[in-house]
Each structure stands twice: as C-alpha cells, then as structure tokens.
Design an enzyme around this catalytic site. Structure first.
Site, PDB file in Angstrom:
ATOM      1  N   GLY A  21      -4.066   3.322   0.744  1.00 33.43           N
ATOM      2  CA  GLY A  21      -4.465   2.739   2.027  1.00 33.43           C
ATOM      3  C   GLY A  21      -3.312   2.515   2.987  1.00 33.43           C
ATOM      4  N   GLN A  22      -2.215   3.251   2.795  1.00 32.67           N
ATOM      5  CA  GLN A  22      -1.068   3.091   3.693  1.00 32.67           C
ATOM      6  C   GLN A  22      -1.323   3.826   5.009  1.00 32.67           C
ATOM      7  OE1 GLN A  22       2.670   4.526   2.081  1.00 32.67           O
ATOM      8  NE2 GLN A  22       3.872   3.542   3.705  1.00 32.67           N
ATOM      9  N   HIS A  31       6.432  -1.503   3.628  1.00 29.16           N
ATOM     10  CA  HIS A  31       6.200  -2.882   4.062  1.00 29.16           C
ATOM     11  C   HIS A  31       5.444  -3.639   2.983  1.00 29.16           C
ATOM     12  CE1 HIS A  31       3.033  -0.210   5.585  1.00 29.16           C
ATOM     13  NE2 HIS A  31       2.170  -1.211   5.415  1.00 29.16           N
ATOM     14  N   ASN A  57       0.848  -1.186   0.000  1.00 35.36           N
ATOM     15  CA  ASN A  57       0.000   0.000   0.000  1.00 35.36           C
ATOM     16  C   ASN A  57       0.889   1.243   0.000  1.00 35.36           C
ATOM     17  OD1 ASN A  57      -2.373  -1.545   0.162  1.00 35.36           O
ATOM     18  ND2 ASN A  57      -2.229  -1.671   2.390  1.00 35.36           N
TER      19      ASN A  57
HETATM   20  P1  5GP Z   1      -0.799  -0.346   5.864  1.00 35.20           P
HETATM   21  O1  5GP Z   1      -2.225   0.006   6.125  1.00 35.20           O
HETATM   22  O2  5GP Z   1       0.123   0.809   6.173  1.00 35.20           O
HETATM   23  O3  5GP Z   1      -0.530  -0.947   4.519  1.00 35.20           O
HETATM   24  O4  5GP Z   1      -0.455  -1.523   6.867  1.00 35.20           O
HETATM   25  C1  5GP Z   1      -0.003  -1.338   8.159  1.00 35.20           C
HETATM   26  C2  5GP Z   1      -0.208  -2.629   8.872  1.00 35.20           C
HETATM   27  O5  5GP Z   1       0.550  -2.608  10.051  1.00 35.20           O
HETATM   28  C3  5GP Z   1      -1.665  -2.891   9.287  1.00 35.20           C
HETATM   29  O6  5GP Z   1      -2.109  -4.107   8.725  1.00 35.20           O
HETATM   30  C4  5GP Z   1      -1.613  -2.932  10.802  1.00 35.20           C
HETATM   31  O7  5GP Z   1      -2.474  -3.882  11.359  1.00 35.20           O
HETATM   32  C5  5GP Z   1      -0.149  -3.256  11.064  1.00 35.20           C
HETATM   33  N1  5GP Z   1       0.367  -2.720  12.315  1.00 35.20           N
HETATM   34  C6  5GP Z   1       0.196  -1.457  12.785  1.00 35.20           C
HETATM   35  N2  5GP Z   1       0.820  -1.315  13.971  1.00 35.20           N
HETATM   36  C7  5GP Z   1       1.394  -2.517  14.246  1.00 35.20           C
HETATM   37  C8  5GP Z   1       2.170  -2.997  15.346  1.00 35.20           C
HETATM   38  O8  5GP Z   1       2.460  -2.294  16.314  1.00 35.20           O
HETATM   39  N3  5GP Z   1       2.574  -4.289  15.290  1.00 35.20           N
HETATM   40  C9  5GP Z   1       2.272  -5.106  14.226  1.00 35.20           C
HETATM   41  N4  5GP Z   1       2.724  -6.367  14.285  1.00 35.20           N
HETATM   42  N5  5GP Z   1       1.545  -4.684  13.179  1.00 35.20           N
HETATM   43  C10 5GP Z   1       1.115  -3.402  13.184  1.00 35.20           C
END
Ligand code: 5GP
Ligand code: ZN
Length: 114
Positions: free
Chosen positions: A93-94, A100, A87
């Site tokens: 949706g980031q 990551h 994302n």
């Molecule tokens: P994005 O929405 O930026 O693509 O994804 C971020 C991801 O990081 C989400 O799926 C969310 O659940 C995960 N995430 C956010 N904070 C933490 C954390 O403190 N630990 C872990 N293991 N995952 C996290």
C-alpha cells in the site's frame, strides 16, 4: 531526488506541518489524516522503501523509530498507544516512494488490515 514529494518536504520546498527536524530526519503531520493523530517520520536521504535498506542504515532506522515513539508520546498517545506502520511497494500500500513511518493514534485501529 528531484521529483520526490517527501524529498521536497524535507528540503522545505513543499510546505508541511513539521513536528520535528534535524540533519537526517523530519516528522510532519499527514496531509490526509486517517486518525486524530497521524504523522510521518522520514529520513532526509532518499531511500525508496524499507526493502532498499542495508546494514549501513541501521542507526538511521533506529533513530527514525525512536523519534516516532517519542513524538507519539509528546502528542498525548502514551496511555492508549499508537500504531507504527511502514508500507512497502504495491501490495504493502505504499503510494509515496520515499521511506516513511506512519504513526497513527487517537482512536482504536482495526486489525488485521483489510
Ligand atoms: P503511503 O501510502 O505511501 O504509505 O503513505 C503516504 C502518505 O503520505 C499518505 O498517508 C498521504 O496522505 C501522505 N502524503 C502524500 N502527499 C503528502 C503531502 O504533500 N504532504 C503530507 N503532509 N503528506 C502527504
Ligand atoms: Zn525522496
């Protein structure tokens, strides 16, 4: 980067369920899994998003992808497959501004995204 949650996870300052780690990357289970298998692969170096990368990152990006595929197979997803997602920014949706790769598997996933 001091205020970044994934930098802190990479450095071990915030606990996570790590699956893999070496000097340049870490992989850990997502805290809020959206599928039976949901893990993230990150570079330890703080890169904000996929639009911030350039040629110098090619080998690192390749390694992240290879590791995501390798770990998904180790976690039993080889037969049915998985989805690998990056994302980027608001419309992508980031929510965490540290590059990551999501690996999601263990159930059929819809396409296209809503
Ligand atoms: P994005 O929405 O930026 O693509 O994804 C971020 C991801 O990081 C989400 O799926 C969310 O659940 C995960 N995430 C956010 N904070 C933490 C954390 O403190 N630990 C872990 N293991 N995952 C996290
Ligand atoms: Zn970071």
């Amino acid at each position: 980067m001091t205020d970044c949650i994934f930098c802190k996870i990479a450095e071990g300052e915030i606990p996570s369920k790590k699956i893999y780690e070496d000097e340049e990357m870490a992989a850990f289970h997502d805290v809020s899994p959206q599928a039976p298998v949901h893990f993230l692969v990150i570079p330890k170096k703080h890169i904000k998003n996929i639009m911030e990368v350039h040629d110098d990152h090619s080998s690192l990006l390749g390694r992240l992808l290879v590791k995501a595929a390798e770990l998904s197979k180790e976690l039993g997803c080889e037969e049915k497959g998985a989805r690998f997602v990056v994302n980027c920014k608001e419309h992508g949706g980031q929510t965490v501004d540290h590059l990551h790769i999501h690996a999601l598997a263990g159930r059929p996933l819809e396409w296209p995204p809503g």
